[in-house]
Structure formats: C-alpha cells, structure tokens
Design a protein around this motif. Structure first.
Motif, PDB file in Angstrom:
ATOM      1  N   ASP A 389       0.987  -1.236  -0.063  1.00  0.00           N
ATOM      2  CA  ASP A 389      -0.054   0.065  -0.021  1.00  0.00           C
ATOM      3  C   ASP A 389       0.873   1.282  -0.073  1.00  0.00           C
ATOM      4  OD1 ASP A 389      -2.073  -1.760   0.075  1.00  0.00           O
ATOM      5  OD2 ASP A 389      -2.666  -1.356   2.105  1.00  0.00           O
ATOM      6  N   LYS A 390       1.850   1.229   0.626  1.00  0.00           N
ATOM      7  CA  LYS A 390       2.895   2.239   0.772  1.00  0.00           C
ATOM      8  C   LYS A 390       3.696   2.456  -0.327  1.00  0.00           C
ATOM      9  CE  LYS A 390       1.790   3.746   4.940  1.00  0.00           C
ATOM     10  NZ  LYS A 390       1.027   5.201   4.915  1.00  0.00           N
ATOM     11  N   GLY A 391       3.642   1.440  -1.479  1.00  0.00           N
ATOM     12  CA  GLY A 391       4.520   1.641  -2.655  1.00  0.00           C
ATOM     13  C   GLY A 391       5.963   1.387  -2.451  1.00  0.00           C
ATOM     14  N   ILE A 392       6.295   0.882  -1.224  1.00  0.00           N
ATOM     15  CA  ILE A 392       7.666   0.622  -1.095  1.00  0.00           C
ATOM     16  C   ILE A 392       7.936  -1.025  -1.231  1.00  0.00           C
ATOM     17  CG2 ILE A 392       8.218   2.535   0.205  1.00  0.00           C
ATOM     18  CD1 ILE A 392       7.589   0.849   2.701  1.00  0.00           C
ATOM     19  N   GLY A 393       7.154  -1.666  -1.865  1.00  0.00           N
ATOM     20  CA  GLY A 393       7.219  -3.313  -1.934  1.00  0.00           C
ATOM     21  C   GLY A 393       6.708  -3.766  -3.151  1.00  0.00           C
ATOM     22  N   VAL A 394       6.855  -4.489  -3.866  1.00  0.00           N
ATOM     23  CA  VAL A 394       6.027  -5.536  -4.958  1.00  0.00           C
ATOM     24  C   VAL A 394       5.854  -6.844  -4.450  1.00  0.00           C
ATOM     25  CG1 VAL A 394       7.029  -3.806  -6.552  1.00  0.00           C
ATOM     26  CG2 VAL A 394       8.126  -6.032  -6.270  1.00  0.00           C
ATOM     27  N   LEU A 395       4.370  -7.289  -4.873  1.00  0.00           N
ATOM     28  CA  LEU A 395       4.012  -8.437  -4.764  1.00  0.00           C
ATOM     29  C   LEU A 395       4.690  -9.455  -5.867  1.00  0.00           C
ATOM     30  CD1 LEU A 395       2.112 -10.262  -3.357  1.00  0.00           C
ATOM     31  CD2 LEU A 395       0.491  -9.983  -5.241  1.00  0.00           C
ATOM     32  N   PRO A 400       3.109 -19.044  -1.955  1.00  0.00           N
ATOM     33  CA  PRO A 400       3.319 -18.411  -0.581  1.00  0.00           C
ATOM     34  C   PRO A 400       3.129 -16.808  -0.925  1.00  0.00           C
ATOM     35  CG  PRO A 400       5.503 -19.042  -0.787  1.00  0.00           C
ATOM     36  CD  PRO A 400       4.718 -19.817  -1.984  1.00  0.00           C
ATOM     37  N   PHE A 401       2.761 -16.029   0.051  1.00  0.00           N
ATOM     38  CA  PHE A 401       2.459 -14.639  -0.239  1.00  0.00           C
ATOM     39  C   PHE A 401       4.034 -14.098   0.040  1.00  0.00           C
ATOM     40  CE2 PHE A 401       1.126 -10.263   0.540  1.00  0.00           C
ATOM     41  CZ  PHE A 401       0.051 -10.030  -0.520  1.00  0.00           C
ATOM     42  N   VAL A 402       4.741 -13.480  -1.013  1.00  0.00           N
ATOM     43  CA  VAL A 402       5.764 -12.873  -0.754  1.00  0.00           C
ATOM     44  C   VAL A 402       6.001 -11.477  -1.440  1.00  0.00           C
ATOM     45  CG1 VAL A 402       8.479 -13.168  -1.594  1.00  0.00           C
ATOM     46  CG2 VAL A 402       6.882 -15.184  -1.075  1.00  0.00           C
ATOM     47  N   VAL A 403       6.570 -10.726  -0.672  1.00  0.00           N
ATOM     48  CA  VAL A 403       6.745  -9.067  -0.918  1.00  0.00           C
ATOM     49  C   VAL A 403       8.140  -8.806  -1.114  1.00  0.00           C
ATOM     50  CG1 VAL A 403       6.331  -6.877  -0.244  1.00  0.00           C
ATOM     51  CG2 VAL A 403       4.555  -8.553   0.024  1.00  0.00           C
TER      52      VAL A 403
END
Length: 633
Positions: A389-395, A400-403
């Motif tokens: 949401d902060k735009g400092i990570g990408v999916l 598994p859920f990895v950022v």
C-alpha cells in the motif's frame, strides 16, 4: 555380794544413756544442716543452682511425692514439646462451652498451649431456613495438641449474655494464627452476626498450593486435603452437615463432626509446615508467631480466590460461602523437573474452560524479501500488504505470499538457518491440537516487561501457540518456578514488599466496628457496643461524651483501609534486577531458565523448527558485548 555392784550398774546405765543422747543429738543436728539444700530442690521457683546445674540432694522418691515432676531446665534449651500425630490429635474429645463461666475454666489451658504454638484450627457451623443461612450457631477452635473447644453462640445471640473478654481478644489477636478452609469468610460471618472481629487468618488451600509437599489429586476441600495429606477420612454426610446445630443438646456425632473440622485444620497446618513427623509424634521447642507468620508470608487475612471443582461443604445453600477451588498437584523440587500432568487429574470441569481462544490464526506465513531476493523474515499478511500500500514493496508471489522490498533493509539475517525464516503451523506446540489455541509467553510478561529494549524488540521467538487445556496446565507449572524464584531472590509475591497498597489494620478495625454497629445494632451486647463506639470515637477524635451519629457511623463504615506502600517493588522487577547485576549474561540466564522450564514441564512435540533455549544469545554478545549497560524498564 559387794555393795559396789549396784553403784557400778547405775553409773554404767547413766553413762550409756548420756552417750546415746549425744549420738542422737549429733545425728539430729547433721540432718538440720542438710535441710536447706533439700528445700532448695523442693522449691519450684529455685530449680537451679547459681552455676545453672540442677540440685539433687533430696531423695528422688520424696521429690516425686511432693511434686509431680521436677524439671531440669536451662535458659538456652526449653523443654521439647511433643507434637501429636493426626490420629492422636483427632482422638482428643471436644469440650462444649455455653457460658462465660465454662469458657473461663478452659481458657488458662488453651492460653498455655497458645504460648507454645500460637495457632488455632477454626471452623463454624450454622443452620439454614428456606435456603437462607442463619447466624453462626457453633464456633470450633482447636489447639496444636487437639484440645477443641466448641462454643455455642446461641446463648450469646442478641445480647442475651456478654461474650467473655478473653474470647473476644483471642479471636482478634494479631499474634495468633487462625487456620482453616474458608476461615476468612467465617470471620466475616462472625463480624456480621455478632460483631466479633477475627484477624490473622490463613486459608489452608493457599498454604497447600505453596508448600506442595504431597500430591493433592482430589481438590482443595478440607475433606480432600485430609485424605491426600493426612490419610484421614472425614464424614461429610448430608445428614450431619445439615443437622440442627441449634438443638438444645448436640449429639455426640455432631460434636465429633464439628471438632474434627477444627482438629484436622490444625493437623494440616502442622503437616504443611513440616512440624509433624510422618512416623508419629514429633518433638519441637515450639514456634513463635513471627516464625510461623514468616512461613505464611503473603497469606495472612487473604480471602481465597479460586475456580474449579468446589468442595464438600458446597452441596447445599448455606455452604456456598466457601469459595469454589481448583485441584492442586504435586510440585517438583526444582522448577525444571517434571510434575504430574494437571490435565489428567481433573475429573470434573475440563482444564482450560473459561480461556478465550484466538478467533484467527496467528501465523500467516507471508515472506519479506530484500531487493536482491534474499529472504528476510516471515510476517503476517496485514504487515506485508502495508509495504504494498505504501508503494515500497512489490508482490512477487501469491502462494506463498511474498513481498519484495524496494529499499535496502536495516539488517539482514546472519544465515538462511534463521528462526524467523521458517514457516510455522497454527497448532498447539505441545499436543498438536489445531483449534482453540491461545498465545503463550514462554518468559512471563511480568519479567519480560522489565528487560532492556535490546532484548525484547521484535522478538516473537518466545510467543508460542498452546491449546486452552495445555495453556492452563503450563500456567500451573509456571507458578512453581515463580515461587522458586521468589524464594531464591527474596522477591515475595503478594506480601508487604510485593503489593502496591497495604492494608491499614487500625482503619480496618474502625471500619469493621462501624459496620458491626450498623448491621447488628441493638443486638450487640452492651459491653461490646460500648467498646466499638469507643474505638470509632477515638479514631474520629471525638469526646467520649459526644454521641455517635449515624452520619459519623456511615463515614467510618466507608473508610478506605489501603495505603500506598512506598517500599513497593514488584516481584518480576526484583527478580530481573537480581539477574541484571550479572550484566547481559545474567538476563540471558533468566531467559534460558524459563525456556528450559517450558521444555521440561510441557515436553512439546510440535515446536517450530530452530526454536532454541539459547536463541539470539550469541547475537546479543556479538552486537552489544558483555559490558552492555543494562537499563531496565
């Protein structure tokens, strides 16, 4: 015949009589000279010579004839006191008292026994009408030898007769312990019904939980404690418990039943404090109040608060005064030893009932990666989405859920074999149950909260999942180690050094007096009423001739009896302070001890991978060094 014959015979007779008289006189004078030493032995107030040795000049049979016993005592060694076994103690027949005169006849003997052990086993009986308990009918008090006085209170009700002053004094004497199951609540009833103040009570259930000298598998009722600790069976049949305690003449069965409750209470007290030998009567020189009170530290005048299986006196309405209580279990000698599993002993209510389980899983097993793809840690989904949401990570992956972060993190794991990189299952780490679990702080919060910031920030290693039953069992085991730490580091739980607010005994007496006057009113004996009024007037600085108004009584009845304890140091802080004196290693030792205690006591079969009793310890030493200044919170 010559005339000299008669003269010679006369002279010989006179000389013989003279010599015989002199001999008799000499013997008489010799005995007169010995008389003072004989009297010195016979004098009960002069048993010792100036050198401290006993005089034995008088023949033994003469001493025994005039005196039952002449004891050789020194000021250093008082004579031993024979403490009877439980069977002998219960074999003493009770004595009934219905008047001041009868009490005064027994009081000197009880007073003598209290001078040896200032403890009374105490219990009360009453009747109920239409489900409502009436005033207390019978008061039972037993001394260490088994002497039990049954005081019938009906003749003293509504001021018919004044209570003996010595009875009033011994009940409120702050230097005589009153022990029993529910004795604090019994005292409240005596105050409400008769204006009698009962102080210095110790509930045996607390003492049994603290001492833990034997397994208690059937609960904490008086009957259960007697069976488990003394191997004594108490008759708790309904017909006896609910019999007419205000009958004109109590039956022998009623008297025995009532007396045994008080006698068993004193026997349990002596057993729990190790003052009675298992093999039979033991010898002791007695104990002062300060010695006994020190061993009951934090338990004096504390109402019992417990949950669970109830007790044998709660079957009918009038017995519900006794707090329901859970079973207790055998304690280990050390906080790290295995003890019987509490979950297997509760035959009534399942252990863990009442705990609030989690509504959602604890572990989402989402992963955070560095910009170059190196795994950093696991986290929950809410936190992972925050970076998106902060735009400092990408999916990078859905399952598994990895950022993957778009910035360089402040730190990276030392190796890929790190606890925080492993996925964790949402199940009880002890039994594997996959529902109704709850978070467990392996190092209890009351200690962890005082740790320096470096040892508690972002540290989820010591938070594990347990099902409600295992969580309750773990808390039982934790109480053993807490008590051991309290003993080792002089950090008592719940006594004067460990409570924020202290009870002001003077204000409490005034408040009790005012409430007794307001509730009992004219029903109190005149002597007792005047005594209570004088106590209140003295506290309010009123003149003796001033009338005590209802407004003044209401003011006294609402007094705040607690005062702030300036010496207050919480148990947890005191334990942490003691370890912090050894620096960082001392605190790590405390952390390691709790972790090892959990492993030994609960024997978990489903721990997360890489969980360790030495977790982060080498990292702390490398990062901060052993000389890190410790700043406790």
């Amino acid at each position: 015949m010559s005339h000299r014959g008669p003269v010679t015979a006369v002279i010989t007779t006179v000389l013989g009589a003279t010599l015989g008289g002199l001999l008799i006189w000499r013997v008489y004078r010799t005995r007169r000279k010995r008389l003072p030493s004989i009297q010195k032995v016979a004098d009960p107030e002069e048993k010792e010579s100036a050198s401290g040795q006993c005089q034995y000049n008088q023949p033994q049979n003469l001493v025994e004839k005039e005196f039952k016993a002449v004891e050789c005592q020194t000021t250093q060694l008082p004579p031993p006191v024979q403490i009877p076994s439980a069977e002998q103690l219960l074999g003493v027949k009770p004595v009934m008292v219905s008047s001041e005169e009868e009490w005064q006849q027994l009081w000197p003997l009880m007073q003598k026994e209290l001078s040896v052990f200032p403890v009374l086993g105490l219990d009360c009986e009453w009747v109920s009408a239409k489900g409502q308990a009436s005033a207390v009918s019978l008061l039972q008090m037993a001394s260490y030898s088994g002497l039990c006085v049954l005081v019938r209170l009906l003749p003293f009700r509504n001021g018919q007769r004044p209570f003996p002053l010595s009875l009033i004094e011994v009940l409120r004497d702050p230097h005589v312990l009153k022990v029993g199951v529910g004795c604090y609540e019994d005292g409240k009833r005596l105050t409400r019904d008769y204006g009698l103040s009962l102080s210095c009570t110790v509930d045996l259930r607390y003492l049994a939980l603290r001492q833990r000298q034997a397994a208690v598998n059937n609960g904490l009722s008086l009957k259960s404690l007697a069976a488990d600790l003394l191997n004594v069976s108490l008759d708790k049949s309904l017909e006896l418990r609910c019999s007419d305690w205000e009958a004109d003449q109590l039956t022998m069965e009623q008297m025995t039943y009532a007396a045994r409750d008080a006698q068993v209470s004193i026997a349990l007290f002596l057993h729990l404090l190790g003052l009675r030998s298992e093999a039979g009567p033991a010898s002791s020189s007695g104990s002062s109040y300060s010695e006994l009170a020190a061993r009951c530290q934090g338990l004096v005048d504390v109402p019992f608060r417990g949950r669970g299986d109830g007790d044998d006196k709660a079957a009918d309405g009038e017995r519900r005064r006794r707090t329901r209580k859970p079973p207790t279990y055998e304690s280990p000698e050390s906080g790290d030893q295995q003890v019987p599993d509490p979950r297997k002993n509760n035959k009534r209510k399942p252990l863990g009932v009442g705990y609030s389980a989690r509504k959602s899983p604890l572990y989402d097993n989402c992963f955070l990666h560095a910009p170059d793809g190196q795994p950093l840690c696991t986290c929950d989904k809410k936190k992972a989405k925050w970076y998106l949401d902060k735009g400092i990570g990408v999916l990078q992956s859905e399952d598994p859920f990895v950022v993957r972060l778009l910035f360089e993190p402040s730190g990276r794991p030392d190796s890929q074999q790190d606890y925080y990189l492993t996925a964790k299952e949402n199940l009880c780490v002890v039994c594997g149950k996959a529902d109704s679990y709850i978070r467990k702080n392996i190092v209890p919060h009351e200690y962890r909260r005082h740790f320096p910031t470096e040892m508690k920030d972002h540290n989820s290693h010591d938070i594990l999942l347990l099902c409600t039953s295992c969580h309750a069992a773990s808390n039982v085991h934790d109480s053993f180690l807490k008590q051991q730490l309290a003993d080792e580091f002089a950090a008592p739980q719940g006594c004067e050094e460990g409570v924020r607010l202290l009870e002001d005994s003077d204000r409490r007496r005034v408040r009790s007096a005012a409430r007794a006057l307001l509730t009992a009113g004219e029903g109190l004996p005149e002597q007792r009423r005047d005594e209570l009024q004088f106590l209140i007037k003295s506290f309010l600085n009123m003149n003796e001739k001033q009338e005590l108004t209802d407004e003044a009584l209401q003011q006294a009845a609402g007094l705040e009896t607690r005062i702030f304890n300036e010496a207050y140091v919480p148990h947890g802080l005191k334990v942490v302070q003691a370890h912090a004196e050894q620096g960082l290693r001392g605190l790590m030792d405390l952390e390691r001890r709790w972790r090892q205690h959990f492993l030994t006591a609960m024997q978990p079969r489903h721990l997360p991978p890489l969980w360790s009793v030495d977790h982060n310890h080498s990292k702390f030493l490398r990062k901060y060094g052993e000389d890190l200044p410790i700043k406790l919170n």
